[in-house]
Write a protein that holds these residues in place. Structure first.
Motif, mmCIF file in Angstrom:
data_model
loop_
_atom_site.group_PDB
_atom_site.id
_atom_site.type_symbol
_atom_site.label_atom_id
_atom_site.label_comp_id
_atom_site.label_asym_id
_atom_site.label_seq_id
_atom_site.Cartn_x
_atom_site.Cartn_y
_atom_site.Cartn_z
ATOM 1 N N ALA A 84 22.923 -14.480 41.112
ATOM 2 C CA ALA A 84 21.533 -14.142 40.812
ATOM 3 C C ALA A 84 21.474 -12.668 40.473
ATOM 4 C CB ALA A 84 20.647 -14.446 41.999
ATOM 5 N N ASP A 85 20.764 -12.350 39.411
ATOM 6 C CA ASP A 85 20.650 -10.946 39.019
ATOM 7 C C ASP A 85 19.633 -10.232 39.907
ATOM 8 O OD1 ASP A 85 17.912 -10.827 37.500
ATOM 9 O OD2 ASP A 85 18.937 -12.618 36.744
ATOM 10 N N ALA A 86 19.656 -8.920 39.880
ATOM 11 C CA ALA A 86 18.818 -8.100 40.750
ATOM 12 C C ALA A 86 17.329 -8.342 40.504
ATOM 13 C CB ALA A 86 19.157 -6.624 40.559
ATOM 14 N N GLN A 87 16.929 -8.544 39.253
ATOM 15 C CA GLN A 87 15.512 -8.787 38.968
ATOM 16 C C GLN A 87 15.039 -10.098 39.586
ATOM 17 O OE1 GLN A 87 15.498 -8.430 34.666
ATOM 18 N NE2 GLN A 87 14.330 -6.532 34.844
ATOM 19 N N THR A 88 15.860 -11.145 39.512
ATOM 20 C CA THR A 88 15.506 -12.430 40.116
ATOM 21 C C THR A 88 15.353 -12.277 41.620
ATOM 22 O OG1 THR A 88 16.645 -13.662 38.376
ATOM 23 C CG2 THR A 88 16.282 -14.820 40.454
ATOM 24 N N LEU A 89 16.288 -11.578 42.258
ATOM 25 C CA LEU A 89 16.221 -11.384 43.706
ATOM 26 C C LEU A 89 15.039 -10.504 44.106
ATOM 27 C CD1 LEU A 89 20.018 -11.008 44.454
ATOM 28 C CD2 LEU A 89 18.552 -12.992 44.900
ATOM 29 N N ALA A 90 14.691 -9.507 43.282
ATOM 30 C CA ALA A 90 13.525 -8.663 43.567
ATOM 31 C C ALA A 90 12.240 -9.485 43.490
ATOM 32 C CB ALA A 90 13.475 -7.482 42.597
ATOM 33 N N ARG A 91 12.120 -10.369 42.476
ATOM 34 C CA ARG A 91 10.938 -11.242 42.373
ATOM 35 C C ARG A 91 10.869 -12.185 43.573
ATOM 36 N NH1 ARG A 91 12.686 -11.787 37.078
ATOM 37 N NH2 ARG A 91 13.366 -13.913 37.509
ATOM 38 N N LEU A 92 12.026 -12.705 43.981
ATOM 39 C CA LEU A 92 12.090 -13.584 45.142
ATOM 40 C C LEU A 92 11.615 -12.848 46.396
ATOM 41 C CD1 LEU A 92 12.979 -16.177 46.633
ATOM 42 C CD2 LEU A 92 15.277 -15.197 46.694
ATOM 43 N N ALA A 93 12.121 -11.649 46.627
ATOM 44 C CA ALA A 93 11.725 -10.859 47.799
ATOM 45 C C ALA A 93 10.225 -10.552 47.774
ATOM 46 C CB ALA A 93 12.540 -9.569 47.873
ATOM 47 N N ASP A 94 9.689 -10.195 46.602
ATOM 48 C CA ASP A 94 8.247 -9.933 46.479
ATOM 49 C C ASP A 94 7.437 -11.183 46.826
ATOM 50 O OD1 ASP A 94 8.684 -7.313 45.700
ATOM 51 O OD2 ASP A 94 8.377 -7.708 43.550
ATOM 52 N N ASP A 95 7.874 -12.337 46.332
ATOM 53 C CA ASP A 95 7.148 -13.579 46.598
ATOM 54 C C ASP A 95 7.194 -13.959 48.072
ATOM 55 O OD1 ASP A 95 6.345 -13.828 43.992
ATOM 56 O OD2 ASP A 95 7.771 -15.422 43.485
ATOM 57 N N ILE A 96 8.325 -13.749 48.722
ATOM 58 C CA ILE A 96 8.409 -14.065 50.151
ATOM 59 C C ILE A 96 7.519 -13.117 50.950
ATOM 60 C CG2 ILE A 96 9.945 -14.080 52.161
ATOM 61 C CD1 ILE A 96 12.107 -15.250 50.281
ATOM 62 N N ARG A 97 7.464 -11.842 50.584
ATOM 63 C CA ARG A 97 6.551 -10.906 51.249
ATOM 64 C C ARG A 97 5.109 -11.377 51.108
ATOM 65 N NH1 ARG A 97 10.405 -6.961 50.190
ATOM 66 N NH2 ARG A 97 9.823 -6.558 48.058
ATOM 67 N N LYS A 98 4.722 -11.802 49.900
ATOM 68 C CA LYS A 98 3.357 -12.308 49.681
ATOM 69 C C LYS A 98 3.100 -13.555 50.512
ATOM 70 C CE LYS A 98 3.272 -10.734 44.924
ATOM 71 N NZ LYS A 98 3.464 -11.145 43.538
ATOM 72 N N ALA A 99 4.068 -14.448 50.555
ATOM 73 C CA ALA A 99 3.905 -15.719 51.264
ATOM 74 C C ALA A 99 3.643 -15.505 52.750
ATOM 75 C CB ALA A 99 5.139 -16.589 51.071
ATOM 76 N N SER A 103 2.550 -12.704 54.219
ATOM 77 C CA SER A 103 1.435 -11.808 54.541
ATOM 78 C C SER A 103 0.097 -12.446 54.152
ATOM 79 C CB SER A 103 1.602 -10.440 53.868
ATOM 80 O OG SER A 103 1.624 -10.574 52.461
ATOM 81 N N ASP A 104 -0.137 -12.658 52.875
ATOM 82 C CA ASP A 104 -1.434 -13.148 52.403
ATOM 83 C C ASP A 104 -1.391 -14.576 51.885
ATOM 84 O OD1 ASP A 104 -2.410 -10.563 52.849
ATOM 85 O OD2 ASP A 104 -1.864 -9.919 50.835
ATOM 86 N N GLY A 105 -0.218 -15.129 51.691
ATOM 87 C CA GLY A 105 -0.110 -16.431 51.031
ATOM 88 C C GLY A 105 -0.084 -16.229 49.524
ATOM 89 N N PHE A 106 0.258 -17.266 48.812
ATOM 90 C CA PHE A 106 0.337 -17.173 47.356
ATOM 91 C C PHE A 106 -1.046 -17.219 46.744
ATOM 92 C CE2 PHE A 106 4.591 -18.866 48.363
ATOM 93 C CZ PHE A 106 5.349 -17.889 47.747
ATOM 94 N N ASP A 107 -1.268 -16.395 45.758
ATOM 95 C CA ASP A 107 -2.517 -16.343 45.019
ATOM 96 C C ASP A 107 -2.682 -17.639 44.224
ATOM 97 O OD1 ASP A 107 -4.279 -15.909 42.779
ATOM 98 O OD2 ASP A 107 -4.109 -13.762 43.118
ATOM 99 N N PRO A 108 -3.869 -18.274 44.257
ATOM 100 C CA PRO A 108 -4.067 -19.515 43.501
ATOM 101 C C PRO A 108 -3.757 -19.377 42.007
ATOM 102 C CG PRO A 108 -5.889 -19.186 45.015
ATOM 103 C CD PRO A 108 -5.034 -17.938 45.068
ATOM 104 N N LYS A 118 1.710 -26.374 54.713
ATOM 105 C CA LYS A 118 0.242 -26.301 54.811
ATOM 106 C C LYS A 118 -0.371 -25.870 53.492
ATOM 107 C CE LYS A 118 -1.470 -25.863 59.368
ATOM 108 N NZ LYS A 118 -1.888 -25.102 60.493
ATOM 109 N N GLN A 119 0.218 -24.857 52.879
ATOM 110 C CA GLN A 119 -0.282 -24.385 51.591
ATOM 111 C C GLN A 119 0.240 -25.256 50.453
ATOM 112 O OE1 GLN A 119 0.584 -20.283 50.535
ATOM 113 N NE2 GLN A 119 -1.088 -20.226 49.075
ATOM 114 N N GLY A 120 1.279 -26.051 50.731
ATOM 115 C CA GLY A 120 1.841 -26.939 49.711
ATOM 116 C C GLY A 120 2.609 -26.192 48.644
#
Length: 99
Positions: free
Chosen positions: A6-21, A23-28, A77-79
């Motif tokens: 996995a390239d660094a950009q893919t892993l950075a997007r993954l890390a950002d998404d897990i942080r969002k998940a 903390s606030d959950g995913f934006d609709p 829960k969030q599906g």
């Protein structure tokens, strides 16, 4: 030999998404374009992935069973699930259609 799975950009997007998940959950709006995975199940591969009947995937025809890349986050829960490459909106777990 050198392998990059996995390239660094893919892993950075993954890390950002897990942080969002967590903390606030995913934006609709973020989830609106995510493929829908029905009758989903975790698949014990060398790394856990998902399998299910997909709709809206950019590379796989609707109604086909697919196997995802490695799963890093699931919130039933969030599906939603986040794999290495993308978000999935989750439908019914596999086996629930029999109940």
């Amino acid at each position: 030999m050198h392998y990059t799975f996995a390239d660094a950009q893919t892993l950075a997007r993954l890390a950002d998404d897990i942080r969002k998940a967590v903390s606030d959950g995913f934006d609709p709006d973020m989830l609106a374009g995510a493929p829908f995975l029905d009758e989903y199940a975790l698949v014990p591969q060398p790394a856990a992935g998902l399998t299910g009947i997909v709709t809206g995937h950019p590379c796989i025809a609707d109604g086909r069973r697919c196997f995802s890349t490695q799963v890093f986050h699931i919130d039933t829960k969030q599906g939603v699930a986040r794999t290495l490459n993308r978000l999935y909106r989750l439908g019914r777990p596999h086996g629930s259609e029999r109940n």
